[in-house]
Design a protein around this motif. Structure first.
Motif: not given
Length: 235
Positions: A35, A216, A229
């Motif tokens: 992420y 997210k 992500l």
């Protein structure tokens, strides 16, 4: 005594294959998800979330975050969260959770769950607090993963017993809508999940049939951070 004809053998074999397949599908699948970490719309770090088998029927779920730019990088800000859990009723159940945050000062937490005595012990370095465990207990590290698994099974409202500092907190979440989400990993039609029992801001967007973790996540706790992500890989 009944005899197995070829047809009966075929049906029995098929039933065994289906039941074996279902058993395999009901266990966790290892993965690594990367992420971007943003604050105020600016990328300040990277988080790597991973799941792997830990042996003896246990699993390790890890979230490693590092500051890569701005003040976060200058301070060497980083955090590490690692959970060992067992798989129970198609969901994670925490056995141990370790957290270490290094930003200005070091903060640590150790949570252990003794399922033989149903006791939780939480220690932040000033003596442990203990309290009764609850079936299905998770911790703050594995909560977003547990939500994703519940969504995948079709749930729209989710209650999770979460081990916090001095007690089990029954946190409630609900699907609040469906949004188009553009992130580094792509564009998705995602389910937006909100926490419904607290005024602490928590919004997470899931594509549950594709990923068990959010694509997210935005939350006020921990510094008003947003995770997006970038990639998701399975062995």
């Amino acid at each position: 005594m009944a005899t197995f004809t070829p047809a009966r053998k075929f049906i029995a074999g098929l039933a065994l294959a289906v039941s074996t397949s279902a058993a395999i599908a009901a266990t966790p699948s290892p993965f690594t998800a990367t992420y971007q970490v943003l604050q105020g719309g600016q990328v300040i770090g990277e988080a790597v979330v991973s799941l792997k088998a830990a042996g003896s029927g246990q699993w390790e779920y890890s979230n490693q975050t590092h500051g890569t730019s701005g003040l976060a990088a200058a301070l060497g800000a980083n955090s590490s969260e690692t959970t060992r859990f067992r798989w129970n009723n198609n969901a994670p159940e925490t056995i141990a959770y370790d957290s270490r945050v290094n930003a200005f000062k070091v903060k640590q937490r150790r949570t252990e769950v003794n399922w033989s005595t149903n006791q939780v012990s939480v220690d932040e370095g000033k003596g442990a607090d203990t309290y009764a465990a609850t079936p299905g207990l998770v911790d703050r590290n594995t909560a977003p993963y547990a939500i994703g698994l519940a969504l995948r099974s079709g749930k729209q409202a989710i209650t999770l017993p979460v081990a916090v500092r001095r007690n089990v907190e029954n946190q409630q979440f609900k699907v609040a809508g469906s949004d188009d989400v553009q992130i580094p990993a792509g564009r998705f039609k995602a389910q937006r999940v909100e926490r419904s029992d607290s005024d602490k801001a928590f919004n997470a967007w899931y594509v549950p049939q594709k990923y068990p973790v959010p694509v997210k996540l935005s939350q006020s706790e921990g510094g008003n951070l947003t995770l997006q992500l970038v990639s998701y890989k399975q062995p």
